[in-house]
Design a protein around this motif. Structure first.
Motif, PDB file in Angstrom:
ATOM      1  N   LEU A  45      -1.151   9.614   6.701  1.00  0.00           N
ATOM      2  CA  LEU A  45      -0.568   8.411   7.288  1.00  0.00           C
ATOM      3  C   LEU A  45      -0.708   7.206   6.359  1.00  0.00           C
ATOM      4  CD1 LEU A  45       0.786   7.154   9.776  1.00  0.00           C
ATOM      5  CD2 LEU A  45      -1.498   6.705  10.699  1.00  0.00           C
ATOM      6  N   ASN A  46      -1.852   7.083   5.689  1.00  0.00           N
ATOM      7  CA  ASN A  46      -2.057   5.940   4.792  1.00  0.00           C
ATOM      8  C   ASN A  46      -1.038   5.937   3.658  1.00  0.00           C
ATOM      9  OD1 ASN A  46      -4.148   4.839   6.211  1.00  0.00           O
ATOM     10  ND2 ASN A  46      -5.767   5.788   4.980  1.00  0.00           N
ATOM     11  N   ALA A  47      -0.710   7.132   3.156  1.00  0.00           N
ATOM     12  CA  ALA A  47       0.265   7.218   2.072  1.00  0.00           C
ATOM     13  C   ALA A  47       1.653   6.829   2.568  1.00  0.00           C
ATOM     14  CB  ALA A  47       0.273   8.630   1.496  1.00  0.00           C
TER      15      ALA A  47
ATOM     16  N   ALA B  48       8.152  -0.171  -0.183  1.00  0.00           N
ATOM     17  CA  ALA B  48       9.615  -0.115  -0.172  1.00  0.00           C
ATOM     18  C   ALA B  48      10.209  -1.395   0.391  1.00  0.00           C
ATOM     19  CB  ALA B  48      10.086   1.098   0.639  1.00  0.00           C
ATOM     20  N   ARG B  49       9.561  -1.984   1.396  1.00  0.00           N
ATOM     21  CA  ARG B  49      10.062  -3.242   1.951  1.00  0.00           C
ATOM     22  C   ARG B  49       9.941  -4.366   0.937  1.00  0.00           C
ATOM     23  NH1 ARG B  49       6.957  -5.140   5.328  1.00  0.00           N
ATOM     24  NH2 ARG B  49       5.546  -3.434   5.889  1.00  0.00           N
ATOM     25  N   HIS B  50       8.821  -4.411   0.237  1.00  0.00           N
ATOM     26  CA  HIS B  50       8.570  -5.499  -0.722  1.00  0.00           C
ATOM     27  C   HIS B  50       9.094  -5.190  -2.121  1.00  0.00           C
ATOM     28  CE1 HIS B  50       6.078  -7.753   2.062  1.00  0.00           C
ATOM     29  NE2 HIS B  50       5.335  -6.688   2.300  1.00  0.00           N
ATOM     30  N   LEU B  51       9.348  -3.888  -2.387  1.00  0.00           N
ATOM     31  CA  LEU B  51       9.665  -3.427  -3.743  1.00  0.00           C
ATOM     32  C   LEU B  51       8.617  -3.920  -4.737  1.00  0.00           C
ATOM     33  CD1 LEU B  51      13.563  -3.731  -3.841  1.00  0.00           C
ATOM     34  CD2 LEU B  51      12.159  -1.670  -3.581  1.00  0.00           C
ATOM     35  N   SER B  52       7.362  -3.793  -4.258  1.00  0.00           N
ATOM     36  CA  SER B  52       6.234  -4.252  -5.077  1.00  0.00           C
ATOM     37  C   SER B  52       4.952  -3.632  -4.540  1.00  0.00           C
ATOM     38  CB  SER B  52       6.115  -5.780  -5.030  1.00  0.00           C
ATOM     39  OG  SER B  52       4.863  -6.212  -5.526  1.00  0.00           O
ATOM     40  N   PHE B  53       4.189  -2.962  -5.417  1.00  0.00           N
ATOM     41  CA  PHE B  53       2.887  -2.448  -5.017  1.00  0.00           C
ATOM     42  C   PHE B  53       1.914  -3.597  -4.752  1.00  0.00           C
ATOM     43  CE2 PHE B  53       3.754   1.619  -7.632  1.00  0.00           C
ATOM     44  CZ  PHE B  53       4.293   2.255  -6.521  1.00  0.00           C
TER      45      PHE B  53
ATOM     46  N   VAL C 149      -5.606  -3.897   0.823  1.00  0.00           N
ATOM     47  CA  VAL C 149      -6.236  -2.950  -0.092  1.00  0.00           C
ATOM     48  C   VAL C 149      -5.869  -3.374  -1.514  1.00  0.00           C
ATOM     49  CG1 VAL C 149      -6.211  -1.040   1.568  1.00  0.00           C
ATOM     50  CG2 VAL C 149      -4.265  -1.367   0.026  1.00  0.00           C
ATOM     51  N   THR C 150      -6.326  -2.640  -2.493  1.00  0.00           N
ATOM     52  CA  THR C 150      -6.008  -2.991  -3.866  1.00  0.00           C
ATOM     53  C   THR C 150      -4.651  -2.429  -4.279  1.00  0.00           C
ATOM     54  OG1 THR C 150      -7.040  -1.012  -4.814  1.00  0.00           O
ATOM     55  CG2 THR C 150      -8.465  -2.926  -4.428  1.00  0.00           C
ATOM     56  N   GLN C 151      -4.109  -3.030  -5.332  1.00  0.00           N
ATOM     57  CA  GLN C 151      -2.827  -2.562  -5.852  1.00  0.00           C
ATOM     58  C   GLN C 151      -2.957  -1.123  -6.360  1.00  0.00           C
ATOM     59  OE1 GLN C 151      -2.028  -1.969  -9.231  1.00  0.00           O
ATOM     60  NE2 GLN C 151       0.207  -1.809  -9.071  1.00  0.00           N
ATOM     61  N   ASN C 152      -4.086  -0.795  -6.974  1.00  0.00           N
ATOM     62  CA  ASN C 152      -4.293   0.563  -7.474  1.00  0.00           C
ATOM     63  C   ASN C 152      -4.337   1.573  -6.341  1.00  0.00           C
ATOM     64  OD1 ASN C 152      -4.362  -0.216 -10.151  1.00  0.00           O
ATOM     65  ND2 ASN C 152      -6.602  -0.461 -10.206  1.00  0.00           N
ATOM     66  N   ALA C 153      -4.919   1.167  -5.194  1.00  0.00           N
ATOM     67  CA  ALA C 153      -4.987   2.082  -4.048  1.00  0.00           C
ATOM     68  C   ALA C 153      -3.588   2.392  -3.523  1.00  0.00           C
ATOM     69  CB  ALA C 153      -5.854   1.481  -2.951  1.00  0.00           C
ATOM     70  N   VAL C 154      -2.749   1.358  -3.420  1.00  0.00           N
ATOM     71  CA  VAL C 154      -1.379   1.578  -2.951  1.00  0.00           C
ATOM     72  C   VAL C 154      -0.621   2.477  -3.910  1.00  0.00           C
ATOM     73  CG1 VAL C 154       0.838   0.457  -2.512  1.00  0.00           C
ATOM     74  CG2 VAL C 154      -1.265  -0.571  -1.645  1.00  0.00           C
TER      75      VAL C 154
ATOM     76  N   LYS D 284       1.807   7.711  -5.183  1.00  0.00           N
ATOM     77  CA  LYS D 284       1.902   8.828  -6.127  1.00  0.00           C
ATOM     78  C   LYS D 284       1.508  10.132  -5.460  1.00  0.00           C
ATOM     79  CE  LYS D 284       0.485  10.342 -10.741  1.00  0.00           C
ATOM     80  NZ  LYS D 284      -0.301  10.029 -11.958  1.00  0.00           N
ATOM     81  N   ASN D 285       0.464  10.101  -4.630  1.00  0.00           N
ATOM     82  CA  ASN D 285       0.030  11.282  -3.886  1.00  0.00           C
ATOM     83  C   ASN D 285       1.146  11.777  -2.964  1.00  0.00           C
ATOM     84  OD1 ASN D 285      -1.643  13.268  -2.638  1.00  0.00           O
ATOM     85  ND2 ASN D 285      -2.167  11.810  -1.024  1.00  0.00           N
ATOM     86  N   LEU D 286       1.833  10.830  -2.303  1.00  0.00           N
ATOM     87  CA  LEU D 286       2.928  11.199  -1.409  1.00  0.00           C
ATOM     88  C   LEU D 286       4.069  11.839  -2.194  1.00  0.00           C
ATOM     89  CD1 LEU D 286       4.137  11.104   1.460  1.00  0.00           C
ATOM     90  CD2 LEU D 286       4.985   8.810   0.924  1.00  0.00           C
ATOM     91  N   GLU D 287       4.402  11.258  -3.335  1.00  0.00           N
ATOM     92  CA  GLU D 287       5.475  11.815  -4.165  1.00  0.00           C
ATOM     93  C   GLU D 287       5.140  13.239  -4.619  1.00  0.00           C
ATOM     94  OE1 GLU D 287       7.478   7.952  -6.321  1.00  0.00           O
ATOM     95  OE2 GLU D 287       5.481   8.578  -7.007  1.00  0.00           O
ATOM     96  N   GLU D 288       3.889  13.467  -4.961  1.00  0.00           N
ATOM     97  CA  GLU D 288       3.484  14.804  -5.395  1.00  0.00           C
ATOM     98  C   GLU D 288       3.590  15.799  -4.256  1.00  0.00           C
ATOM     99  OE1 GLU D 288      -0.408  14.144  -6.932  1.00  0.00           O
ATOM    100  OE2 GLU D 288       0.312  13.391  -8.877  1.00  0.00           O
TER     101      GLU D 288
END
Length: 289
Positions: free
Chosen positions: A5-7, A15-20, A29-34, A39-43
């Protein structure tokens, strides 16, 4: 496929912001976490959802296809959680209301209902008396007529006799109903209203022919009459404030009864607790009017 769910939430915000970065600010959360969650979801999906650009993100075809259903799901979850917040279960009640009744009668009483019934999320949809209960997914519709709508349970609310109304300047010219022959008579889509009022007034000789603008809304017709565009035939009980303040005047006391306001629902629609509460309140208010 089970997806974290977090992913999914990280992707939807990105996607709404077009920005991590902005998604991270929204999700606290941090930008790296997002970025890692996306990336995990894409994989897991085996498809890229974004194109990483030097100045932001762009959705791929796969991301564009996923976003609408995901955003809708999160919005639905948000609404339900808000309804359950604090242990209060909120029931949505959707009611269509002919605009004249909504503005002229219901609105002044609505605040008391909302104060006394916080567990009912009332949603009003105004119309010009033409409504489809089934197609629009309505619990109730309040409309004007004779109560004979096929497949519909109709409960009478208020009588609504029609009487001529006009601005004060026009009213000063009117001494008898026959004087209306010299005035512009505004019309509704119910074409026989003026003829029936003149018949009730027992006007001798040929009846005046309405030639003014035709309206599908009594509210708009009243506004035109208030500005001197002509004489309108209106349910005066719905325009108490304008008559009391003399923005409109009723030159003749005669009213003709061509219908009334009804609370209607599909006969096949079971009455929910919120529907029952609203119906009982509305009938009580109408009886006291």
């Amino acid at each position: 496929m089970q997806l974290p769910l977090n992913a999914l939430r990280a992707f939807e915000a990105s996607a709404r912001h077009l920005s991590f970065t902005r998604a991270a600010m929204e999700l606290h959360v941090t930008q790296n976490a997002v970025s890692a969650q996306v990336k995990n979801l894409e994989e897991r999906l085996g498809a890229p959802l974004f194109r990483r650009l030097p100045r932001g993100l762009a959705l791929t075809d796969e991301g564009t296809a996923l976003l609408p259903s995901l955003s809708d799901s999160f919005e639905r979850m948000r609404v339900v959680l808000e309804q359950l917040e604090g242990g209060l279960k909120v029931e949505v009640l959707t009611v269509a209301v002919v605009g004249t009744f909504a503005v002229g009668w219901l609105m002044p009483r609505l605040a008391a209902f909302q104060r006394d019934q916080p567990s009912i999320d009332l949603r009003l949809m105004t119309n010009n008396n033409r409504v489809d209960l089934a197609a629009e997914g309505l619990d109730y519709a309040i409309r004007f007529g004779d109560g004979a709508w096929h497949g519909t349970d109709a409960q009478p609310l208020l009588a609504a006799p029609l009487s001529p109304v006009c601005c004060p300047e026009v009213a000063r010219r009117l001494r008898t109903p026959a004087d209306l022959a010299r005035e512009t008579l505004l019309r509704s889509y119910r074409v026989d209203e003026w003829a029936r009022w003149f018949a009730a007034a027992e006007l001798p000789g040929p009846l005046p022919i309405p030639r003014g603008t035709m309206f599908d809304s009594s509210i708009a017709m009243a506004a035109a009459a208030e500005r001197g565009a002509g004489v309108a035939l209106l349910p005066t009980a719905m325009f108490d404030e304008a008559l009391r303040n003399e923005r409109l005047m009723q030159p003749f006391p005669l009213g003709v009864q061509l219908g009334r306001y009804w609370l209607t629902r599909l006969q096949s629609r079971a009455v929910s607790p919120a529907m029952r509460t609203f119906r009982d309140w509305l009938v009580q208010q109408a009886s006291a009017a």
